[in-house]
Scaffold this motif. Structure first.
Motif, mmCIF file in Angstrom:
data_model
loop_
_atom_site.group_PDB
_atom_site.id
_atom_site.type_symbol
_atom_site.label_atom_id
_atom_site.label_comp_id
_atom_site.label_asym_id
_atom_site.label_seq_id
_atom_site.Cartn_x
_atom_site.Cartn_y
_atom_site.Cartn_z
ATOM 1 N N ALA A 108 -37.992 54.718 -54.977
ATOM 2 C CA ALA A 108 -38.768 55.287 -56.083
ATOM 3 C C ALA A 108 -40.137 55.756 -55.592
ATOM 4 C CB ALA A 108 -38.916 54.260 -57.211
ATOM 5 N N ARG A 109 -40.776 54.984 -54.711
ATOM 6 C CA ARG A 109 -42.068 55.402 -54.140
ATOM 7 C C ARG A 109 -41.908 56.701 -53.349
ATOM 8 N NH1 ARG A 109 -45.842 53.007 -56.523
ATOM 9 N NH2 ARG A 109 -45.933 50.745 -56.458
ATOM 10 N N ASN A 110 -40.832 56.786 -52.572
ATOM 11 C CA ASN A 110 -40.587 58.019 -51.808
ATOM 12 C C ASN A 110 -40.382 59.207 -52.734
ATOM 13 O OD1 ASN A 110 -40.823 56.770 -49.325
ATOM 14 N ND2 ASN A 110 -38.628 56.517 -49.040
ATOM 15 N N HIS A 111 -39.627 59.003 -53.808
ATOM 16 C CA HIS A 111 -39.404 60.094 -54.757
ATOM 17 C C HIS A 111 -40.721 60.523 -55.398
ATOM 18 C CE1 HIS A 111 -34.969 58.761 -55.257
ATOM 19 N NE2 HIS A 111 -35.106 59.613 -54.272
ATOM 20 N N ALA A 112 -41.564 59.571 -55.751
ATOM 21 C CA ALA A 112 -42.860 59.909 -56.343
ATOM 22 C C ALA A 112 -43.683 60.760 -55.381
ATOM 23 C CB ALA A 112 -43.622 58.638 -56.720
ATOM 24 N N ARG A 113 -43.694 60.382 -54.117
ATOM 25 C CA ARG A 113 -44.434 61.150 -53.110
ATOM 26 C C ARG A 113 -43.880 62.571 -53.016
ATOM 27 N NH1 ARG A 113 -42.719 62.268 -48.505
ATOM 28 N NH2 ARG A 113 -41.298 60.503 -48.376
ATOM 29 N N GLU A 114 -42.554 62.694 -52.988
ATOM 30 C CA GLU A 114 -41.937 64.012 -52.895
ATOM 31 C C GLU A 114 -42.260 64.865 -54.120
ATOM 32 O OE1 GLU A 114 -37.845 62.998 -52.338
ATOM 33 O OE2 GLU A 114 -38.137 62.456 -50.233
ATOM 34 N N TYR A 115 -42.220 64.262 -55.292
ATOM 35 C CA TYR A 115 -42.563 65.003 -56.511
ATOM 36 C C TYR A 115 -44.008 65.488 -56.463
ATOM 37 C CZ TYR A 115 -38.266 63.676 -59.021
ATOM 38 O OH TYR A 115 -36.975 63.526 -59.435
ATOM 39 N N ARG A 116 -44.921 64.633 -55.992
ATOM 40 C CA ARG A 116 -46.333 65.051 -55.896
ATOM 41 C C ARG A 116 -46.491 66.195 -54.884
ATOM 42 N NH1 ARG A 116 -47.083 59.451 -56.498
ATOM 43 N NH2 ARG A 116 -47.161 59.177 -54.251
ATOM 44 N N GLU A 117 -45.768 66.137 -53.772
ATOM 45 C CA GLU A 117 -45.834 67.218 -52.778
ATOM 46 C C GLU A 117 -45.315 68.523 -53.367
ATOM 47 O OE1 GLU A 117 -43.610 65.702 -49.475
ATOM 48 O OE2 GLU A 117 -45.217 64.346 -48.848
ATOM 49 N N GLU A 118 -44.218 68.454 -54.116
ATOM 50 C CA GLU A 118 -43.681 69.650 -54.761
ATOM 51 C C GLU A 118 -44.670 70.216 -55.779
ATOM 52 O OE1 GLU A 118 -39.822 68.949 -56.422
ATOM 53 O OE2 GLU A 118 -38.936 68.489 -54.468
ATOM 54 N N ALA A 119 -45.289 69.333 -56.553
ATOM 55 C CA ALA A 119 -46.262 69.789 -57.554
ATOM 56 C C ALA A 119 -47.432 70.495 -56.875
ATOM 57 C CB ALA A 119 -46.753 68.611 -58.389
ATOM 58 N N ALA A 120 -47.908 69.935 -55.774
ATOM 59 C CA ALA A 120 -49.025 70.553 -55.056
ATOM 60 C C ALA A 120 -48.636 71.930 -54.531
ATOM 61 C CB ALA A 120 -49.484 69.653 -53.918
ATOM 62 N N ALA A 121 -47.443 72.041 -53.977
ATOM 63 C CA ALA A 121 -46.980 73.339 -53.467
ATOM 64 C C ALA A 121 -46.918 74.357 -54.603
ATOM 65 C CB ALA A 121 -45.609 73.192 -52.802
ATOM 66 N N LEU A 122 -46.356 73.965 -55.719
ATOM 67 C CA LEU A 122 -46.237 74.878 -56.855
ATOM 68 C C LEU A 122 -47.612 75.316 -57.367
ATOM 69 C CD1 LEU A 122 -43.301 73.038 -58.594
ATOM 70 C CD2 LEU A 122 -43.242 75.425 -57.827
ATOM 71 N N ARG A 123 -48.557 74.377 -57.434
ATOM 72 C CA ARG A 123 -49.910 74.742 -57.885
ATOM 73 C C ARG A 123 -50.578 75.698 -56.887
ATOM 74 N NH1 ARG A 123 -49.789 69.568 -59.979
ATOM 75 N NH2 ARG A 123 -50.527 68.628 -58.064
ATOM 76 N N ASP A 124 -50.198 75.593 -55.607
ATOM 77 C CA ASP A 124 -50.753 76.490 -54.573
ATOM 78 C C ASP A 124 -50.033 77.835 -54.543
ATOM 79 O OD1 ASP A 124 -52.553 74.569 -53.807
ATOM 80 O OD2 ASP A 124 -51.383 73.900 -52.070
ATOM 81 N N GLY A 125 -49.044 77.998 -55.429
ATOM 82 C CA GLY A 125 -48.319 79.263 -55.473
ATOM 83 C C GLY A 125 -47.168 79.356 -54.491
ATOM 84 N N ARG A 126 -46.771 78.229 -53.944
ATOM 85 C CA ARG A 126 -45.642 78.193 -53.001
ATOM 86 C C ARG A 126 -44.456 77.497 -53.654
ATOM 87 N NH1 ARG A 126 -46.578 74.540 -49.349
ATOM 88 N NH2 ARG A 126 -48.420 73.675 -50.355
ATOM 89 N N LEU A 127 -43.266 77.900 -53.267
ATOM 90 C CA LEU A 127 -42.067 77.201 -53.720
ATOM 91 C C LEU A 127 -41.816 76.034 -52.779
ATOM 92 C CD1 LEU A 127 -39.713 80.196 -54.576
ATOM 93 C CD2 LEU A 127 -40.936 78.699 -56.153
ATOM 94 N N PRO A 128 -41.473 74.871 -53.312
ATOM 95 C CA PRO A 128 -41.213 73.712 -52.442
ATOM 96 C C PRO A 128 -40.129 74.044 -51.411
ATOM 97 C CG PRO A 128 -41.325 73.019 -54.715
ATOM 98 C CD PRO A 128 -41.351 74.520 -54.720
ATOM 99 N N GLY A 129 -40.399 73.665 -50.171
ATOM 100 C CA GLY A 129 -39.463 73.920 -49.082
ATOM 101 C C GLY A 129 -39.543 75.317 -48.512
ATOM 102 N N GLU A 130 -40.419 76.132 -49.044
ATOM 103 C CA GLU A 130 -40.540 77.525 -48.611
ATOM 104 C C GLU A 130 -41.219 77.657 -47.245
ATOM 105 O OE1 GLU A 130 -41.471 81.316 -51.282
ATOM 106 O OE2 GLU A 130 -43.241 80.071 -50.959
ATOM 107 N N ASP A 131 -42.080 76.702 -46.910
ATOM 108 C CA ASP A 131 -42.842 76.825 -45.667
ATOM 109 C C ASP A 131 -41.966 76.650 -44.478
ATOM 110 O OD1 ASP A 131 -44.908 76.378 -47.643
ATOM 111 O OD2 ASP A 131 -44.824 74.257 -47.117
#
Length: 77
Positions: free
Chosen positions: A54-77
């Motif tokens: 669950a902690r790992n999933h939370a971290r991944e969700y936060r990383e995806e949210a940050a990417a989306l706010r930066d205008g990037r699609l998660p996993g796009e880099d």
């Protein structure tokens, strides 16, 4: 597939933030069950494992949210 608009990306980021919060709550619940002496050792071990994931999933969700706010699609880099 068309690229999401900026508004859609921000909406997705907000959803990922909600998912991260839910995963954090699940992790805390698992950690509590893992240390509860009323639970058997097997249940405590399973709860600790669930909390870890669950902690790992939370971290991944936060990383995806940050990417989306930066205008990037998660996993796009």
């Amino acid at each position: 597939m068309t690229r999401p608009t900026r508004a859609e990306m921000l909406e997705l980021a907000a959803d990922r933030d909600r998912c991260a919060g839910r995963s954090e709550r699940n992790a805390r619940s698992g950690e509590a069950a893992a240390t509860d002496p009323a639970n058997s050792p097997a249940v405590q071990k399973m709860a600790a494992t669930a909390a870890h994931f669950a902690r790992n999933h939370a971290r991944e969700y936060r990383e995806e949210a940050a990417a989306l706010r930066d205008g990037r699609l998660p996993g796009e880099d």
